[in-house]
Design a protein around this motif. Sequence first.
Motif, mmCIF file in Angstrom:
data_model
loop_
_atom_site.group_PDB
_atom_site.id
_atom_site.type_symbol
_atom_site.label_atom_id
_atom_site.label_comp_id
_atom_site.label_asym_id
_atom_site.label_seq_id
_atom_site.Cartn_x
_atom_site.Cartn_y
_atom_site.Cartn_z
ATOM 1 N N SER A 1 17.606 50.073 85.070
ATOM 2 C CA SER A 1 16.586 50.358 85.798
ATOM 3 C C SER A 1 16.056 51.830 86.070
ATOM 4 O O SER A 1 17.160 52.559 85.629
ATOM 5 C CB SER A 1 16.666 49.636 87.318
ATOM 6 N N GLU B 1 14.670 44.203 93.648
ATOM 7 C CA GLU B 1 15.729 44.847 92.788
ATOM 8 C C GLU B 1 16.543 45.698 93.844
ATOM 9 O O GLU B 1 17.536 45.670 93.859
ATOM 10 C CB GLU B 1 15.302 45.842 91.763
ATOM 11 N N ILE B 2 15.604 46.524 94.580
ATOM 12 C CA ILE B 2 16.326 47.409 95.572
ATOM 13 C C ILE B 2 17.129 46.688 96.618
ATOM 14 O O ILE B 2 18.172 47.023 96.875
ATOM 15 C CB ILE B 2 15.327 48.353 96.176
ATOM 16 N N THR C 1 14.808 53.579 91.595
ATOM 17 C CA THR C 1 14.884 52.271 92.096
ATOM 18 C C THR C 1 16.477 52.050 92.439
ATOM 19 O O THR C 1 16.783 51.879 93.459
ATOM 20 C CB THR C 1 14.803 51.183 90.904
ATOM 21 N N TRP C 2 17.237 52.612 91.585
ATOM 22 C CA TRP C 2 18.871 52.536 92.103
ATOM 23 C C TRP C 2 19.186 53.264 93.193
ATOM 24 O O TRP C 2 19.923 53.000 93.981
ATOM 25 C CB TRP C 2 19.762 52.967 90.923
ATOM 26 N N PHE D 1 25.836 53.415 87.391
ATOM 27 C CA PHE D 1 24.381 53.356 87.037
ATOM 28 C C PHE D 1 24.166 53.252 85.650
ATOM 29 O O PHE D 1 24.523 53.966 84.756
ATOM 30 C CB PHE D 1 23.758 54.778 87.307
ATOM 31 N N SER E 1 18.170 51.844 96.316
ATOM 32 C CA SER E 1 18.972 50.508 96.611
ATOM 33 C C SER E 1 20.304 51.259 97.395
ATOM 34 O O SER E 1 20.676 50.543 98.495
ATOM 35 C CB SER E 1 19.340 49.912 95.104
#
Lengths: 134, 185
Positions: free
Chosen positions: B68, B154-155, B72-73, B64, B76
């Motif tokens: 972001s 983004e995800i 969000t991460w 990570f 994802s």
Amino acid sequence: MSENDKKLRELFKQLPTEGPSMGFDDRLMRKIAKLADAKERKKKASRVIFIAVGIIGGLASLTGLIWFLFNYYGIELNISKPSWATLEFELPKIEFPSMLVILAIAVLLLLSADMLIRRHRFSKREKEKHANLL
Amino acid sequence: MIEIEDIECIQQVRSGNTGAFAVIVNRYKDTVFNIVYKIIGDRQHAEEVTQDVFIKVFQSLNKFREESKFSTWLYSVTYNTTISATRKMKNKPLSFKDNQADFGDDELLYELDEVSKEEKLQCLERVLKQLPVEDTLLITLYYMEDQPIVGVAEITGLSQSNVKIRLHRIRKYMNFEINKLLLER
């Protein structure tokens, strides 16, 4: 945002939300703790290997350095081999500058001190980590 | 009580304080479970997948990059893990095929106000169950988790224009199906 979009969003917001069952956190954290332990053990093992390789490498380079210096300066050790059959031997006559001996001993001492300090700092950090977990 | 920021927790976990991960779990378990449950439909299996999500997050915390938001991460990872889990299930298509995407230009023009809340939600849940996995995830992230188009892109790893197109297509399908269900009442 269109009216249609708004209606759909409102509808979504009204959907009942679910949560995992009781004890989910505990079960998950137990697994996480196990994984963390395994990771730490792996780290420890690789550190031991690293130290061992470091010591062997250090000794090898020290030997190599001494050998190089002896060759470069043409220093010779006047050592006569003992005769095992008759058990007669002569004490070796060593002739090389005391400066070299001091230098080699100093390097060896520094390497040992470095290893001890690293080990002490590592065990201190481990204790702190353990205290944080508790 | 002062709430510890996500990033602070992550830094603590990275420095060896595994206990700090409990804060992350406690903060996001319901959201992650909800997203997964919407797709999987089975509580026990959804819990297993949720657990996998958090384990993956824990194991790859070093990846990570903090460029972001953590959420969000996390979404994802949830998105990818859920898709992998459903691939094994094989009972739901991953996404619409092009020839399935023609649902006319239906707007959600049914008399929504006249229908009871329970009925509306029943229709929505039925239609959500019919949606392919990736599309359910997209629409859930967009409407339930209030993720903007940029966030969804983004995800999911899709481009923003692709997300817009797909959301438009899903909306059309949902409107069509909800209207159909309401007419059948």
